[in-house]
Design a protein around this motif. Structure first.
Motif, PDB file in Angstrom:
ATOM      1  N   MET A  15       2.683 -12.555   3.565  1.00 25.69           N
ATOM      2  CA  MET A  15       3.915 -12.725   2.907  1.00 25.69           C
ATOM      3  C   MET A  15       4.810 -13.451   4.096  1.00 25.69           C
ATOM      4  O   MET A  15       4.952 -13.166   5.180  1.00 25.69           O
ATOM      5  CB  MET A  15       4.434 -11.590   2.230  1.00 25.69           C
ATOM      6  N   PRO A  16       5.840 -14.197   3.292  1.00 21.30           N
ATOM      7  CA  PRO A  16       6.854 -14.671   4.247  1.00 21.30           C
ATOM      8  C   PRO A  16       7.897 -13.224   4.588  1.00 21.30           C
ATOM      9  O   PRO A  16       7.777 -12.569   3.882  1.00 21.30           O
ATOM     10  CB  PRO A  16       7.689 -15.895   3.502  1.00 21.30           C
ATOM     11  N   VAL A  37      -0.501  -6.455   2.010  1.00 25.47           N
ATOM     12  CA  VAL A  37       0.115  -7.491   1.401  1.00 25.47           C
ATOM     13  C   VAL A  37       1.178  -8.317   2.166  1.00 25.47           C
ATOM     14  O   VAL A  37       1.270  -9.497   2.125  1.00 25.47           O
ATOM     15  CB  VAL A  37       0.776  -6.876  -0.176  1.00 25.47           C
ATOM     16  N   ALA A  38       1.947  -7.379   2.809  1.00 24.09           N
ATOM     17  CA  ALA A  38       3.085  -7.907   3.827  1.00 24.09           C
ATOM     18  C   ALA A  38       2.379  -8.712   4.788  1.00 24.09           C
ATOM     19  O   ALA A  38       3.115  -9.570   5.212  1.00 24.09           O
ATOM     20  CB  ALA A  38       3.809  -6.815   4.236  1.00 24.09           C
ATOM     21  N   VAL A  74      10.911 -12.743   3.744  1.00 26.96           N
ATOM     22  CA  VAL A  74      11.923 -12.151   2.932  1.00 26.96           C
ATOM     23  C   VAL A  74      11.016 -11.226   1.762  1.00 26.96           C
ATOM     24  O   VAL A  74      11.199  -9.900   1.536  1.00 26.96           O
ATOM     25  CB  VAL A  74      12.553 -13.330   2.118  1.00 26.96           C
ATOM     26  N   VAL A  75       9.732 -11.705   1.657  1.00 29.02           N
ATOM     27  CA  VAL A  75       8.781 -10.950   0.525  1.00 29.02           C
ATOM     28  C   VAL A  75       8.235  -9.783   1.462  1.00 29.02           C
ATOM     29  O   VAL A  75       8.241  -8.697   0.883  1.00 29.02           O
ATOM     30  CB  VAL A  75       7.669 -11.763   0.128  1.00 29.02           C
ATOM     31  N   LYS A  76       8.115  -9.707   2.543  1.00 27.87           N
ATOM     32  CA  LYS A  76       7.665  -8.543   3.559  1.00 27.87           C
ATOM     33  C   LYS A  76       8.675  -7.493   3.199  1.00 27.87           C
ATOM     34  O   LYS A  76       8.277  -6.372   3.111  1.00 27.87           O
ATOM     35  CB  LYS A  76       7.490  -8.918   4.936  1.00 27.87           C
ATOM     36  N   SER A 111       0.538  -2.073   1.372  1.00 22.25           N
ATOM     37  CA  SER A 111       1.715  -2.558   1.554  1.00 22.25           C
ATOM     38  C   SER A 111       1.689  -3.576   2.815  1.00 22.25           C
ATOM     39  O   SER A 111       1.939  -4.688   2.907  1.00 22.25           O
ATOM     40  CB  SER A 111       3.068  -1.511   1.583  1.00 22.25           C
ATOM     41  N   ILE A 164      10.771  -7.154   0.935  1.00 19.69           N
ATOM     42  CA  ILE A 164      10.891  -6.659  -0.337  1.00 19.69           C
ATOM     43  C   ILE A 164       9.569  -5.658  -0.505  1.00 19.69           C
ATOM     44  O   ILE A 164       9.611  -4.573  -1.126  1.00 19.69           O
ATOM     45  CB  ILE A 164      10.860  -7.646  -1.384  1.00 19.69           C
ATOM     46  N   VAL A 165       8.596  -5.922  -0.010  1.00 21.40           N
ATOM     47  CA  VAL A 165       7.287  -5.201  -0.226  1.00 21.40           C
ATOM     48  C   VAL A 165       7.504  -3.750   0.427  1.00 21.40           C
ATOM     49  O   VAL A 165       7.160  -2.684  -0.079  1.00 21.40           O
ATOM     50  CB  VAL A 165       6.253  -5.911   0.304  1.00 21.40           C
ATOM     51  N   TRP A 166       7.919  -3.588   1.721  1.00 25.85           N
ATOM     52  CA  TRP A 166       8.260  -2.534   2.445  1.00 25.85           C
ATOM     53  C   TRP A 166       9.390  -1.585   1.736  1.00 25.85           C
ATOM     54  O   TRP A 166       9.283  -0.523   1.801  1.00 25.85           O
ATOM     55  CB  TRP A 166       8.618  -3.141   4.073  1.00 25.85           C
TER      56      TRP A 166
END
Length: 140
Positions: free
Chosen positions: A89-90, A85-86, A92-94, A82, A96-98
């Motif tokens: 990422m921007p 990946v985070a 908002v997506v960070k 995570s 969501i990933v977390w």
């Protein structure tokens, strides 16, 4: 314990080769080498713990400790991947990933340690409800 199958050996060879190639291609980046090395060791330990867990008796006192180790190792992998990946990422997506990583970790904890598997109601038949033909003890 049963012996390893050729498919298992092939899978570990593939994992080892890919991990070695990832370390080789990291160009000496310490963070990447640590990530790959810890991920590899975590996966090997996770597979070993799962194998041990499957071989334990249902009522073994070691079962809880091995289950905790499995959860900790899967949580470590979830957090590590995570983070990777985070990292790219921007915002908002960070988030969501977390959030997904947190839900996965908490869901795993609930499934492993809190949730108790209950016998379905239709399976539990009281002894008095059985007909004499259902009894195997010879009584009528």
């Amino acid at each position: 314990m049963a012996e390893f199958s050729w498919l298992t050996v092939l899978g570990f060879m593939f994992l080892t080769f890919n991990s070695g190639m990832a370390i080789y291609r990291s160009n000496g980046d310490t963070g990447s080498i640590l990530f790959v090395g810890v991920s590899y060791l975590d996966l090997v330990a996770l597979f070993a713990c799962l194998r041990i867990y499957e071989g334990l008796d249902q009522h073994s006192p070691r079962r809880g400790r091995v289950k905790a180790a499995v959860w900790a190792l899967t949580t470590l992998l979830t957090v590590m991947f995570s983070y990777k990946v985070a990292e790219i990422m921007p915002l908002v997506v960070k988030l969501i990933v977390w959030a997904m990583a947190t839900a996965t970790t908490c869901g795993g904890f609930y499934a492993f340690f809190i949730h108790e598997e209950k016998q379905p109601q239709y399976m539990a038949v009281p002894a008095a409800a059985k007909t004499p033909a259902d009894r195997h003890d010879g009584s009528t």
